[in-house]
Write an enzyme that holds these catalytic residues in place. Structure first.
Site, PDB file in Angstrom:
ATOM      1  N   SER A   8       0.110  -5.618  -5.478  1.00  0.00           N
ATOM      2  CA  SER A   8       0.269  -5.561  -4.019  1.00  0.00           C
ATOM      3  C   SER A   8      -0.739  -6.476  -3.327  1.00  0.00           C
ATOM      4  O   SER A   8      -1.933  -6.199  -3.300  1.00  0.00           O
ATOM      5  CB  SER A   8       0.064  -4.112  -3.558  1.00  0.00           C
ATOM      6  OG  SER A   8       0.194  -4.032  -2.164  1.00  0.00           O
ATOM      7  N   HIS A  33       4.066  -8.120  -4.778  1.00  0.00           N
ATOM      8  CA  HIS A  33       4.473  -7.152  -3.755  1.00  0.00           C
ATOM      9  C   HIS A  33       3.887  -7.545  -2.407  1.00  0.00           C
ATOM     10  O   HIS A  33       2.671  -7.688  -2.271  1.00  0.00           O
ATOM     11  CB  HIS A  33       3.996  -5.749  -4.153  1.00  0.00           C
ATOM     12  CG  HIS A  33       4.556  -4.652  -3.314  1.00  0.00           C
ATOM     13  ND1 HIS A  33       5.847  -4.180  -3.451  1.00  0.00           N
ATOM     14  CD2 HIS A  33       4.009  -3.942  -2.311  1.00  0.00           C
ATOM     15  CE1 HIS A  33       6.056  -3.215  -2.573  1.00  0.00           C
ATOM     16  NE2 HIS A  33       4.969  -3.039  -1.862  1.00  0.00           N
ATOM     17  N   ASP A  35       3.734  -6.524   1.459  1.00  0.00           N
ATOM     18  CA  ASP A  35       3.979  -5.455   2.443  1.00  0.00           C
ATOM     19  C   ASP A  35       4.005  -6.021   3.852  1.00  0.00           C
ATOM     20  O   ASP A  35       3.072  -6.723   4.246  1.00  0.00           O
ATOM     21  CB  ASP A  35       2.862  -4.399   2.362  1.00  0.00           C
ATOM     22  CG  ASP A  35       2.953  -3.567   1.095  1.00  0.00           C
ATOM     23  OD1 ASP A  35       1.982  -3.560   0.318  1.00  0.00           O
ATOM     24  OD2 ASP A  35       4.022  -2.967   0.871  1.00  0.00           O
ATOM     25  N   GLY A 143       2.053   2.821   4.761  1.00  0.00           N
ATOM     26  CA  GLY A 143       1.206   2.315   5.844  1.00  0.00           C
ATOM     27  C   GLY A 143      -0.165   1.873   5.415  1.00  0.00           C
ATOM     28  O   GLY A 143      -0.735   0.952   5.994  1.00  0.00           O
ATOM     29  N   PHE A 144      -0.715   2.493   4.374  1.00  0.00           N
ATOM     30  CA  PHE A 144      -2.090   2.127   3.996  1.00  0.00           C
ATOM     31  C   PHE A 144      -2.263   2.129   2.485  1.00  0.00           C
ATOM     32  O   PHE A 144      -1.613   2.908   1.786  1.00  0.00           O
ATOM     33  CB  PHE A 144      -3.088   3.133   4.624  1.00  0.00           C
ATOM     34  CG  PHE A 144      -3.060   3.120   6.125  1.00  0.00           C
ATOM     35  CD1 PHE A 144      -2.199   3.980   6.812  1.00  0.00           C
ATOM     36  CD2 PHE A 144      -3.838   2.222   6.844  1.00  0.00           C
ATOM     37  CE1 PHE A 144      -2.129   3.948   8.212  1.00  0.00           C
ATOM     38  CE2 PHE A 144      -3.778   2.185   8.236  1.00  0.00           C
ATOM     39  CZ  PHE A 144      -2.921   3.056   8.917  1.00  0.00           C
ATOM     40  N   ASP A 176       5.700   2.909  -5.620  1.00  0.00           N
ATOM     41  CA  ASP A 176       4.742   2.214  -4.771  1.00  0.00           C
ATOM     42  C   ASP A 176       3.780   3.217  -4.135  1.00  0.00           C
ATOM     43  O   ASP A 176       4.190   4.056  -3.356  1.00  0.00           O
ATOM     44  CB  ASP A 176       5.499   1.448  -3.675  1.00  0.00           C
ATOM     45  CG  ASP A 176       4.588   0.639  -2.788  1.00  0.00           C
ATOM     46  OD1 ASP A 176       5.082   0.074  -1.794  1.00  0.00           O
ATOM     47  OD2 ASP A 176       3.381   0.568  -3.096  1.00  0.00           O
TER      48      ASP A 176
HETATM   49  C1  DX5 Z   1       1.457   1.165   1.270  1.00  0.00           C
HETATM   50  C2  DX5 Z   1       2.037  -0.065   0.592  1.00  0.00           C
HETATM   51  C3  DX5 Z   1       1.592  -0.193  -0.838  1.00  0.00           C
HETATM   52  C4  DX5 Z   1       0.074  -0.221  -0.992  1.00  0.00           C
HETATM   53  C5  DX5 Z   1      -0.277   0.326  -2.342  1.00  0.00           C
HETATM   54  O1  DX5 Z   1       2.218   1.457   2.404  1.00  0.00           O
HETATM   55  O2  DX5 Z   1       3.438  -0.035   0.576  1.00  0.00           O
HETATM   56  O3  DX5 Z   1       2.193  -1.319  -1.447  1.00  0.00           O
HETATM   57  O4  DX5 Z   1      -0.415  -1.525  -0.906  1.00  0.00           O
HETATM   58  O5  DX5 Z   1      -1.659   0.452  -2.387  1.00  0.00           O
HETATM   59  P1  DX5 Z   1      -2.312   1.545  -3.370  1.00  0.00           P
HETATM   60  O6  DX5 Z   1      -1.901   1.157  -4.757  1.00  0.00           O
HETATM   61  O7  DX5 Z   1      -3.788   1.387  -3.116  1.00  0.00           O
HETATM   62  O8  DX5 Z   1      -1.765   2.872  -2.962  1.00  0.00           O
HETATM   63 ZN    ZN Z   2       4.501  -1.509  -0.541  1.00  0.00          ZN
END
Ligand code: DX5
Ligand code: ZN
Length: 221
Positions: A8, A33, A35, A143-144, A176
């Site tokens: 990501s 990935h 976002d 979101g985070f 995810d």
């Molecule tokens: C969150 C994103 C994810 C996030 C995953 O809304 O869709 O792709 O970057 O981060 P981690 O692996 O830290 O949960």
């Molecule tokens: Zn994501």
């Protein structure tokens, strides 16, 4: 289907994105990935559409795995230059007409994935099995990065796996959120194919990316 990895980018070093991408691209990683958030569907804004578009020109091996956390995601397809080879995940909870959005992704030669948040039942995907190439199961609330895994995530993965297997269609199950060193194997055993790796694995502190990718590839194969 062999386990596939999609690091990501929002968890990478924002001041060195091009070099971070090049390193991954040379490690045999399947997807990147990306976002996208509109600040309304989720209370955050991350990579913007023009960056997601420009990533296309630097990728030599990886494909784009675009995750759009925005209402009416089709409004961003042109700006991202959605096209063949891309995975495009749109949220069931964010589209007025899910079928139309999935068809639009398909008409651009990309692979439509439906994303479901933790509170959305797996059964909603039954209406779209003919329209999708994949399901993105959010194992955190979108979101985070850096959040804990959502309650019931393993059961959700297994339920989606069962729906896909019964459909006899070639549909990828992507997970995810909090895909961590200690949980990714259980996610794999529950039925996941494609793993979005962020702050709790590939981008965990104190580990060289090359080492982290190699470790992850072994865990999810
Ligand atoms: C969150 C994103 C994810 C996030 C995953 O809304 O869709 O792709 O970057 O981060 P981690 O692996 O830290 O949960
Ligand atoms: Zn994501």
């Amino acid at each position: 289907m062999r386990g596939m990895l999609s690091p990501s980018l929002m968890c990478a070093d924002m001041l060195n994105l091009q070099s971070e991408i090049t390193v991954l691209d040379n490690l045999g990683v399947d997807y990147l990935h990306l976002d996208f958030m509109d600040g309304k569907f989720v209370p955050n804004i991350t990579l913007d559409a023009s960056l997601i578009k420009s990533v296309k020109s630097v990728l030599k091996n990886m494909k784009r795995d675009i995750h759009i956390m925005a209402f009416e995601p089709q409004n961003y397809f042109d700006r991202m230059e959605i096209g063949s080879g891309d995975i495009v995940s749109v949220h069931f909870e964010a589209c007025k007409n899910v079928n139309e959005v999935l068809s639009e992704i398909h008409s651009r030669g990309a692979s439509p994935f439906i994303a479901i948040s933790p509170d959305t039942p797996a059964s909603v995907i039954n209406d779209y099995l003919d329209k999708i190439d994949g399901v993105l199961v959010m194992t955190v609330y979108p979101g985070f990065a850096g959040q804990p895994i959502a309650e019931g995530s393993f059961e959700k993965i297994a339920e989606v796996r069962k729906i896909i297997d019964n459909s006899n269609k070639d549909i990828i199950l992507e997970v995810d959120g909090h895909v961590s060193w200690d949980l990714c194997k259980k996610m794999r055993e529950s039925g996941a194919d494609l793993f979005v790796a962020g702050s709790s694995s590939v981008y965990s502190k104190g580990m060289k990316i090359e080492e982290a990718v190699e470790k992850m590839m072994k865990l999810i194969k």
